[in-house]
Each structure stands twice: as C-alpha cells, then as structure tokens.
Design an enzyme around this catalytic site. Structure first.
Site, mmCIF file in Angstrom:
data_model
loop_
_atom_site.group_PDB
_atom_site.id
_atom_site.type_symbol
_atom_site.label_atom_id
_atom_site.label_comp_id
_atom_site.label_asym_id
_atom_site.label_seq_id
_atom_site.Cartn_x
_atom_site.Cartn_y
_atom_site.Cartn_z
ATOM 1 C CB SER A 75 -8.852 -43.123 -22.135
ATOM 2 O OG SER A 75 -8.355 -42.294 -23.133
ATOM 3 C CG HIS A 95 -13.143 -42.993 -25.653
ATOM 4 N ND1 HIS A 95 -12.807 -44.319 -25.564
ATOM 5 C CD2 HIS A 95 -11.972 -42.320 -25.576
ATOM 6 C CE1 HIS A 95 -11.498 -44.452 -25.420
ATOM 7 N NE2 HIS A 95 -10.977 -43.246 -25.437
ATOM 8 C CD GLU A 142 -15.227 -47.429 -26.031
ATOM 9 O OE1 GLU A 142 -15.205 -48.645 -25.841
ATOM 10 O OE2 GLU A 142 -14.447 -46.642 -25.476
ATOM 11 C CG ASN A 202 -8.863 -47.596 -23.491
ATOM 12 O OD1 ASN A 202 -8.057 -48.065 -24.279
ATOM 13 N ND2 ASN A 202 -9.273 -46.341 -23.556
HETATM 14 N N1 LIG Z 1 -3.857 -40.240 -27.054
HETATM 15 C C1 LIG Z 1 -4.747 -41.192 -27.288
HETATM 16 O O1 LIG Z 1 -4.449 -42.199 -27.946
HETATM 17 C C2 LIG Z 1 -6.161 -41.023 -26.774
HETATM 18 C C3 LIG Z 1 -7.181 -41.774 -27.357
HETATM 19 C C4 LIG Z 1 -8.499 -41.595 -26.906
HETATM 20 C C5 LIG Z 1 -8.744 -40.688 -25.883
HETATM 21 N N2 LIG Z 1 -7.717 -39.978 -25.323
HETATM 22 C C6 LIG Z 1 -8.060 -39.010 -24.270
HETATM 23 O O2 LIG Z 1 -8.111 -37.722 -24.850
HETATM 24 C C7 LIG Z 1 -7.719 -36.738 -23.893
HETATM 25 C C8 LIG Z 1 -6.586 -35.919 -24.456
HETATM 26 O O3 LIG Z 1 -5.493 -36.761 -24.740
HETATM 27 P P1 LIG Z 1 -4.354 -36.354 -25.782
HETATM 28 O O4 LIG Z 1 -3.557 -37.595 -26.019
HETATM 29 O O5 LIG Z 1 -4.941 -35.601 -26.925
HETATM 30 O O6 LIG Z 1 -3.487 -35.330 -24.885
HETATM 31 P P2 LIG Z 1 -2.459 -34.228 -25.368
HETATM 32 O O7 LIG Z 1 -1.537 -33.993 -24.233
HETATM 33 O O8 LIG Z 1 -1.877 -34.560 -26.700
HETATM 34 O O9 LIG Z 1 -3.357 -32.906 -25.594
HETATM 35 C C9 LIG Z 1 -3.980 -32.224 -24.552
HETATM 36 C C10 LIG Z 1 -4.103 -30.760 -24.957
HETATM 37 O O10 LIG Z 1 -4.912 -30.102 -24.022
HETATM 38 C C11 LIG Z 1 -4.368 -28.799 -23.819
HETATM 39 N N3 LIG Z 1 -4.885 -28.335 -22.540
HETATM 40 C C12 LIG Z 1 -4.506 -28.706 -21.294
HETATM 41 N N4 LIG Z 1 -5.288 -28.095 -20.373
HETATM 42 C C13 LIG Z 1 -6.175 -27.336 -21.057
HETATM 43 C C14 LIG Z 1 -7.232 -26.471 -20.668
HETATM 44 N N5 LIG Z 1 -7.552 -26.330 -19.400
HETATM 45 N N6 LIG Z 1 -7.909 -25.849 -21.642
HETATM 46 C C15 LIG Z 1 -7.611 -26.020 -22.942
HETATM 47 N N7 LIG Z 1 -6.614 -26.831 -23.380
HETATM 48 C C16 LIG Z 1 -5.918 -27.483 -22.435
HETATM 49 C C17 LIG Z 1 -2.880 -28.998 -23.900
HETATM 50 O O11 LIG Z 1 -2.227 -27.782 -24.219
HETATM 51 C C18 LIG Z 1 -2.765 -30.031 -25.025
HETATM 52 O O12 LIG Z 1 -2.647 -29.425 -26.297
HETATM 53 C C19 LIG Z 1 -7.364 -37.513 -22.624
HETATM 54 O O13 LIG Z 1 -8.485 -37.540 -21.782
HETATM 55 C C20 LIG Z 1 -7.053 -38.899 -23.152
HETATM 56 O O14 LIG Z 1 -7.252 -39.909 -22.189
HETATM 57 C C21 LIG Z 1 -6.438 -40.107 -25.770
#
Ligand SMILES: NC(=O)c1ccc[n+]([C@@H]2O[C@H](COP(=O)([O-])OP(=O)(O)OC[C@H]3O[C@@H](n4cnc5c(N)ncnc54)[C@H](O)[C@@H]3O)[C@@H](O)[C@H]2O)c1
Length: 501
Positions: free
Chosen positions: A121, A142, A154, A192
C-alpha cells in the site's frame, strides 16, 4: 517480450491475497496460492470458500461456477511450486524486511521471464525490486479491499521497470474486469497518498477536541457525501496499517500533515486495531447515552449573518433565508438584544461577533452543509444550554446537528478543503492526471465524485477561501492554497477540469 499470464501465484492468503486469488480464478486464470504454514493455508482456503460461498448465496455465482473457481486454485506451503508462474503477486504484511526477504526467494524460485508484483500500500516498489536480479520485471499491482468488489488497480512502475511492462500489467487488470491507473513509485501512490492524510487529519482534530468521533463521522458522511466517516474507515483499514502508511508518507515527504496523529500510535500500542481486533475508534464500548431529545426552550431567536471578517453582524442572504425557515417552523425571531438564542450564520471564528453582543453566551455559529447537516460552533463563551437549544432547533428543521468548537472551517471545511488541496497539489506535481485521480478516488474509495469533480461543484473560490482561513488559523503550510487553485480563481476560471480537456 509480451507476457501471457496463464498461471499466477499469490503469496499470502490473508485479507487481500485470498481476494486477489479469487479475482484471477474468476477470470479463468490458474492460481497457485502460497502460505507460510498449514494452519495459515487452511485459513486462506477458508477465506476463499467463504467469499465464493457468499457470492453463491446472493445468486452472483452458480454452484458450478463456484466449483470451477475453487478448482482453479492450488494451495501450497512451498514457494518452489511457483516455478512455472508467469506472474507472482505478493500480499504478505506491510513490513519492508519481510517483503525484501520474500522477493529474494521469489527471484531464485521463479523463471526469469516471470513478472514479480507487490500489493504493497505504501512501501517503495523500487526498494523491493532492488533485492532481485530482475528489477525490470518488478511492478506494484495494488488491489483494494475487498479485491473481488473494488474495481481499481494501481499499477506502479519504477525507474527500473522495463518499457511496456506496466502497460501489459494494466492490460491484465482490464482482463480481470478492473480499471487500472498507472503511476510512478511514490509513497501511497494516488489513493493512499490522498486518503491517509485526510484520515490522519481527522484523528488530529479529534485529539484537539474540535468535535466528537460520531459528529465528525456524521459530518463527512451526510455533509460531505463520502461513503463512510473517517473513523469508521480507519477502523476498516486497520489502525496499524493506517499508522504504517502515514509513517511511509512522512518518511518521504517530511510533511507534518503526514506524521501519524499520536492517538493512532496510542490505539495501535493498546492493540485496538479496528475491525480486525474488534475495537478501534468504534466498537465494544458501552452504548452511547442516547441524547435526550432536546426540546428547544428558547422562545425567541435572532439570526445574524455577515462574515466574521467584515464583522457587520448584519443579516445577509444566508441568514435571511435561515430566519425565514425558522419563522415558517413557528419560531419567533427578534432583535439580538432580546433573543434567548443568537445564531450567527457566518464563517468561523464567530467569537468576533459574540464579543460585540450584550449576551455572548447566547451566540452559536451555524453552517448549513448540503441538505442534511448543520454544523453548530460553540465559542469559549457559549453556554452549554444555548448550544443544546440550537441543536434541538435544527433537529426540528430536519437537519442533523454536528457540534464543534469555533475553529476555521467548522468540521467539513477543515477536513475536506485540505483533502481537495492535496489532490490539486498532486496534479500540479505531475504525478497523475485529474482523470486518473478522480477515477482512483471513485473506484478505490467509493467516493461519489472524484476530488476535481467535488472542487468544481463546491466552487474553486469557496475552497480557496476556506483554505486561506484554515492557513490563517493553523499556519500549517499544507493548508495554503495550491498555487494553481489560487491562479484559477484569480483568472476567473470556474472549472478546474477545463484544464485537462
Ligand atoms: N487490508 C487492506 O485493506 C489492504 C488493501 C490494499 C493493500 N493491502 C496490502 O496488502 C498486503 C497484505 O495485507 P493484508 O491486509 O492482506 O494482510 P493480512 O495480515 O490479512 O495477510 C497477510 C498474510 O500473509 C501471510 N504471510 C506472512 N508472511 C508470509 C510469507 N513469508 N509467505 C507467505 N505468506 C505469508 C500471513 O499468514 C497472512 O495470511 C500488505 O502489503 C497491505 O499493505 C492491504
């Protein structure tokens, strides 16, 4: 070499990764989903089954389509299973060290032609790409939450990205039914970079006691027409994620507006992360004491207008119109000296008008926003009774009252005008076009109109003047009107979007 993207890997099947896997599978593309351990893998499978199950029960998928989608996703805990993928998207937590370690591994495991994408993000795609031997094949992709629903993607190219690759990835996004906006690598990208400073500002104003959480949420939803109030949205995004994004913005810009509000740090440290932890700004708290229906007891009301700047206190158009509505609703209006309540339909600070009155405790400031909201500003001299009477009176007039302190911009102007100013500054910097910014905010945040559409609707001069008042009050350089906005007003241009046609 043009990429075909027949098999796609998704690493991390949490909130975002599971949704991204679903989006690809729905488009008929084979997906390899990777998690760290069997427990997390089962949770990831559960996310996907749950999401497609909901689509089935809402009639958006048939049983056969759901089975086909689930059949296209292979689940694994081994990165080695990504060796045949044409594209791998990383969706693991927003921590640079984790991402860099993963990309080093992906670079080793994936075939040389594979494209590696990050769903970050706010972190630097360039820094992530630099850990690989193929920075030219690394982009940001993104998606927005929930990925199967939100239409924006994005696409982020870095200075190292191969020519044409961002366009190929944008083409893939279109194949998924999404609308891509392609930008260079700056913290927060378009959405963002614009959204979080506004949310952070709301948190700062709450801390300063401008208004309450619920009144600020109401003001922005019903007054500004945004789909959610800032505190409800911070809870949805997650306060930890919001904090990290602000940190990343601040690291790049060093702007005070981007420095996370202390209240965010406090909530995150306390483990109050928003919806995901059950409580953030909202949630799991004793129900608010339903405000006893305030019945206005003021028998006589005086309405004054004029800006605080000219200090006339004389009735102007807006004040006259409001006085007429009061009379039509059965209230008796009178001269200022005789009134139990004085309503100043004027800009803040209304204290300048209050001190000229015989009974300053009886004066409140009023700002009508759209058709539903009325902002009621209490000065340091306003009696709690007068503010209460004013709120009750507005309720009778069919308005939702938002209470605030006597500060420039009330609530809506204080939050919305700098948000729109940021969009003008982003356009002015050459980072994105007005169309892309409007599209990104509509499709990424569910805004009913993009910032430039809002600017045109509100009037460029109104927003410019609102910013000048905010700057005069707070002396924060980020509230100074963007030079372009100032120049358009001076030149008499009415629509900022005329520039882009
Ligand atoms: N949550 C949102 O609204 C949102 C929106 C857009 C982008 N993002 C971005 O997406 C990414 C993930 O966010 P999220 O909210 O899904 O997080 P989350 O914590 O819900 O999920 C992350 C997942 O990654 C897994 N994980 C951690 N390390 C790992 C590895 N080395 N190999 C494989 N799996 C691994 C974890 O077990 C978990 O299931 C971040 O970079 C975040 O900034 C989030």
């Amino acid at each position: 070499m043009a990429s075909t993207f027949e098999t796609v890997g998704v690493v991390g099947l949490g909130t975002m990764g599971a949704g991204i896997a679903e989006v690809f599978a729905r488009a008929g593309i084979a997906v390899v989903g990777v998690e760290t351990d069997p427990g997390a893998l089962e949770r990831g499978r559960g996310h996907l089954e749950g999401s497609t199950g909901r689509a089935l029960s809402r009639g958006r998928l048939t049983e056969a389509e759901r089975a086909e989608i689930l059949g296209r996703v292979a689940f694994t805990t081994s990165l080695e299973d990504l060796s045949d993928c044409d594209l791998v998207i990383e969706a693991i937590p927003e921590v640079m060290d984790f991402k860099r370690a993963l990309f080093t591994d992906l670079d080793r495991v994936c075939k040389p032609s594979a494209v590696l994408a990050t769903n970050t993000s706010s972190l630097s795609v360039t820094a992530i790409a630099a850990t690989t031997t193929r920075p030219g094949r690394v982009v940001g992709m993104h998606f927005f939450n929930p990925a199967p629903v939100m239409r924006l993607v994005e696409v982020v190219r870095t200075v190292s990205t191969e020519d044409g690759l961002a366009e190929e990835v944008a083409g893939l996004a279109r194949r998924l039914g999404k609308t891509p906006v392609t930008v260079a690598d700056r913290a927060g990208f378009v959405v963002n970079r614009l959204l979080l400073p506004y949310l952070n500002h709301a948190a700062a104003l709450l801390e300063q006691g401008l208004s309450t959480r619920d009144d600020i949420d109401t003001a922005m939803r019903l007054g500004a027409g945004l789909p959610m109030g800032p505190f409800a949205l911070l809870d949805l995004i997650g306060l930890d994620t919001s904090y990290e994004i602000c940190e990343a913005l601040f690291r790049e810009s060093r702007e005070r507006r981007h420095a996370p509000a202390p209240v965010l740090r406090e909530f995150v440290t306390a483990g109050l992360l928003g919806r995901k932890s059950g409580r953030g700004f909202h949630g799991e708290e004793p129900p608010a004491n339903p405000s006893s229906e305030e019945k206005p007891s003021a028998s006589t009301v005086a309405v004054v207008g004029g800006t605080a700047a000219n200090g006339t206190g004389a009735a102007d158009g807006a004040a006259e119109a409001f006085a007429e509505r009061l009379s039509a609703a059965g209230f008796k209006t009178t001269a200022v000296e005789d009134a139990d309540l004085v309503v100043a339909v004027s800009r803040t600070p209304v204290i300048e008008q209050a001190v000229r009155l015989p009974h300053p405790a009886r004066l409140v400031g009023l700002n009508l926003v759209g058709d539903q909201v009325a902002e009621v500003a209490s000065t340091v001299l306003t009696s709690p009774g007068a503010a209460q009477v004013a709120r009750g009176l507005l309720r009778i007039l069919g308005r939702t009252a938002v209470s605030c302190r006597d500060r420039a911009g009330f609530v809506v102007g204080a939050l919305l005008h700098p948000h729109l100013n940021d969009a003008v500054r982003m356009y002015e910097s050459g980072y994105a076009s007005m169309e892309d910014i409007d599209t990104a905010m509509r499709l990424g945040c569910g805004y009913p109109a993009g910032p430039f559409e809002m600017l045109d609707r509100l009037g460029l001069e109104t927003v410019r003047d609102g910013l000048r008042a905010l700057y005069a009050e707070y002396r924060d350089p980020s509230f100074a009107p963007a030079p372009l906005l100032d120049q358009l007003v001076t030149a008499g241009v009415r629509s900022i979007r005329d520039l882009s046609s």
